[in-house]
Design a protein around this motif. Sequence first.
Motif, mmCIF file in Angstrom:
data_model
loop_
_atom_site.group_PDB
_atom_site.id
_atom_site.type_symbol
_atom_site.label_atom_id
_atom_site.label_comp_id
_atom_site.label_asym_id
_atom_site.label_seq_id
_atom_site.Cartn_x
_atom_site.Cartn_y
_atom_site.Cartn_z
ATOM 1 N N VAL A 1 -23.203 -40.716 -4.135
ATOM 2 C CA VAL A 1 -23.602 -39.328 -4.361
ATOM 3 C C VAL A 1 -25.066 -39.246 -4.792
ATOM 4 O O VAL A 1 -25.823 -38.400 -4.299
ATOM 5 C CB VAL A 1 -22.679 -38.658 -5.394
ATOM 6 C CG1 VAL A 1 -23.235 -37.307 -5.846
ATOM 7 C CG2 VAL A 1 -21.278 -38.472 -4.806
ATOM 8 N N LEU A 2 -25.480 -40.117 -5.710
ATOM 9 C CA LEU A 2 -26.873 -40.110 -6.170
ATOM 10 C C LEU A 2 -27.849 -40.362 -5.022
ATOM 11 O O LEU A 2 -28.959 -39.821 -5.011
ATOM 12 C CB LEU A 2 -27.085 -41.167 -7.250
ATOM 13 C CG LEU A 2 -26.694 -40.787 -8.679
ATOM 14 C CD1 LEU A 2 -26.931 -41.968 -9.620
ATOM 15 C CD2 LEU A 2 -27.467 -39.573 -9.163
ATOM 16 N N LYS B 1 -14.729 -21.760 -8.455
ATOM 17 C CA LYS B 1 -13.814 -21.945 -7.331
ATOM 18 C C LYS B 1 -14.209 -23.103 -6.434
ATOM 19 O O LYS B 1 -13.375 -23.636 -5.702
ATOM 20 C CB LYS B 1 -13.751 -20.656 -6.512
ATOM 21 C CG LYS B 1 -13.249 -19.447 -7.298
ATOM 22 C CD LYS B 1 -13.259 -18.191 -6.444
ATOM 23 C CE LYS B 1 -12.776 -16.986 -7.244
ATOM 24 N NZ LYS B 1 -12.799 -15.737 -6.433
ATOM 25 N N GLU B 2 -15.478 -23.483 -6.445
ATOM 26 C CA GLU B 2 -15.967 -24.547 -5.582
ATOM 27 C C GLU B 2 -16.081 -25.855 -6.362
ATOM 28 O O GLU B 2 -16.927 -25.976 -7.244
ATOM 29 C CB GLU B 2 -17.324 -24.159 -4.989
ATOM 30 C CG GLU B 2 -17.282 -22.961 -4.063
ATOM 31 C CD GLU B 2 -16.473 -23.229 -2.801
ATOM 32 O OE1 GLU B 2 -16.512 -24.383 -2.304
ATOM 33 O OE2 GLU B 2 -15.799 -22.307 -2.326
ATOM 34 N N TYR B 3 -15.220 -26.800 -6.051
ATOM 35 C CA TYR B 3 -15.262 -28.104 -6.703
ATOM 36 C C TYR B 3 -14.484 -29.096 -5.856
ATOM 37 O O TYR B 3 -13.726 -28.715 -4.949
ATOM 38 C CB TYR B 3 -14.670 -28.041 -8.118
ATOM 39 C CG TYR B 3 -13.305 -27.413 -8.193
ATOM 40 C CD1 TYR B 3 -12.160 -28.158 -7.926
ATOM 41 C CD2 TYR B 3 -13.156 -26.073 -8.533
ATOM 42 C CE1 TYR B 3 -10.898 -27.581 -7.995
ATOM 43 C CE2 TYR B 3 -11.900 -25.481 -8.600
ATOM 44 C CZ TYR B 3 -10.782 -26.245 -8.328
ATOM 45 O OH TYR B 3 -9.535 -25.667 -8.377
ATOM 46 N N LEU C 1 -22.189 -29.967 -5.527
ATOM 47 C CA LEU C 1 -22.672 -31.035 -4.660
ATOM 48 C C LEU C 1 -22.728 -30.559 -3.211
ATOM 49 O O LEU C 1 -22.066 -29.597 -2.823
ATOM 50 C CB LEU C 1 -21.765 -32.265 -4.755
ATOM 51 C CG LEU C 1 -21.638 -32.932 -6.120
ATOM 52 C CD1 LEU C 1 -20.820 -34.216 -5.989
ATOM 53 C CD2 LEU C 1 -22.993 -33.240 -6.742
ATOM 54 N N SER C 2 -23.495 -31.266 -2.405
ATOM 55 C CA SER C 2 -23.600 -30.959 -0.985
ATOM 56 C C SER C 2 -22.288 -31.277 -0.274
ATOM 57 O O SER C 2 -21.453 -32.026 -0.787
ATOM 58 C CB SER C 2 -24.726 -31.776 -0.351
ATOM 59 O OG SER C 2 -24.411 -33.162 -0.409
ATOM 60 N N GLN C 3 -22.124 -30.718 0.914
ATOM 61 C CA GLN C 3 -20.920 -31.005 1.702
ATOM 62 C C GLN C 3 -20.833 -32.490 2.023
ATOM 63 O O GLN C 3 -19.739 -33.067 2.039
ATOM 64 C CB GLN C 3 -20.937 -30.196 2.998
ATOM 65 C CG GLN C 3 -20.643 -28.719 2.814
ATOM 66 C CD GLN C 3 -19.274 -28.482 2.189
ATOM 67 O OE1 GLN C 3 -19.145 -27.825 1.153
ATOM 68 N NE2 GLN C 3 -18.242 -29.021 2.793
ATOM 69 N N GLN C 4 -21.957 -33.129 2.245
ATOM 70 C CA GLN C 4 -21.970 -34.559 2.528
ATOM 71 C C GLN C 4 -21.444 -35.361 1.338
ATOM 72 O O GLN C 4 -20.649 -36.293 1.511
ATOM 73 C CB GLN C 4 -23.380 -35.017 2.882
ATOM 74 C CG GLN C 4 -23.445 -36.458 3.352
ATOM 75 C CD GLN C 4 -24.854 -36.916 3.650
ATOM 76 O OE1 GLN C 4 -25.813 -36.433 3.046
ATOM 77 N NE2 GLN C 4 -25.004 -37.848 4.592
ATOM 78 N N SER C 5 -21.856 -34.985 0.139
ATOM 79 C CA SER C 5 -21.384 -35.691 -1.053
ATOM 80 C C SER C 5 -19.901 -35.446 -1.302
ATOM 81 O O SER C 5 -19.171 -36.357 -1.711
ATOM 82 C CB SER C 5 -22.196 -35.254 -2.273
ATOM 83 O OG SER C 5 -23.505 -35.769 -2.224
ATOM 84 N N LYS C 6 -19.450 -34.229 -1.055
ATOM 85 C CA LYS C 6 -18.022 -33.939 -1.201
ATOM 86 C C LYS C 6 -17.199 -34.817 -0.266
ATOM 87 O O LYS C 6 -16.150 -35.344 -0.646
ATOM 88 C CB LYS C 6 -17.758 -32.462 -0.913
ATOM 89 C CG LYS C 6 -18.368 -31.502 -1.909
ATOM 90 C CD LYS C 6 -18.119 -30.060 -1.475
ATOM 91 C CE LYS C 6 -18.814 -29.068 -2.388
ATOM 92 N NZ LYS C 6 -18.633 -27.662 -1.930
#
Length: 285
Positions: A22-23, A214-216, A247-252
Amino acid sequence: MATYTHFGKQPDVLKHLVLCEVLRRESSSIYVETNSACAIYPMKQTPEQQYGIYHFLEKVAEGDNQDLKDSTYFQLEYTEMQGGCYLGSPALAMKIAGRKAQRFIFFDLEKSALDNVALFAERADLLPSVHLYHTDSLEGVIALLPSLRKDTFVHIDPYEIDKKGTSGLTYLDLLIEATRLGMKCLLWYGFMTLNDKSYLNSYIMTRLKDAGIKEYTCVELIMKSIRQDTVLYNPGIIGSGILATNLSQQSKKIILDYSDMLVRLYQNATYKDKDGSLYRDKPFN
C-alpha cells in the motif's frame, strides 16, 4: 533492546505485506505510526517465527507466485533475513518512502524501541525527517491530527482497538477522526476466539456506521483451528484484521488480493505439528 516479542509471527506477515504494498502505491508526505516498536530485530527462530516469516519466505522463494516474489515485503525481508534480522514497520516505511516523505512520526511507550528506530534512521540518513514521541500514542496522535496534512498516512497498530484512553476515545475513534480529515488510514487488530471476532466486528461496523463512514476495506485472516471461546494452541495471534480507509482502488484491491495469496501460501502450514492453515473473511465489506 525493547521487550517486544511479536515480530516475525504470522500476523506480522499479513500486516507488513499489506503495509509495504500500500505504501508503494499511496503518495503521502507524512507517515505516522501509533505503536512503532523497533525498526529492526535479531531473529530467534522460535516456533512462532518459523510458522510466520520463515514459512512465508521459504514458500515464496520456492513457489511460482510471481506477485509475492516481486513484493516489496518479500524483497526487503529476504535480504535482511540473510543476516538474521527482521525489519519492523518503521524500517519498512523508511525503506519505501525514503526521502519522498517529509516527515516520519513514530510513537511508542518503550524508549529503547524509539532508540532502535533512531539508530536505523541515522544509518539510512533519514534522521532529520524522523520525529519520535515517547508518550501515549492514542492521546498524542489525536492531538497531532489537526496539524497534519491531508495526504498523511496513518498506520494504527495497537492490538486493542476498543480500549478507551484517558480522553474516553479509542484507536478506532482515531481512525474515524483521521478518515474524516481525509487522511489515508491502515489499522491492524487481532483476536483469539470467534467470540472476540464477533464482538470486534460488531464494534467496528457500529462505530463506522454511526460516524457516517461508508467507504472502507476490511479483511481478516484466521486460523482454521479457531474456536468459539477457547484457544487450542497459540502461535501468537489466532486471527487478525486489516481495516483501511481513504485508499486508492488499486490499494484496496492489493489488500484483498494479497490476503488471498496468503491463504493459499498457508494451506498446508503447520505450527508445532498442528494445523496452521488459514481462511479469509470479509466481515462487513
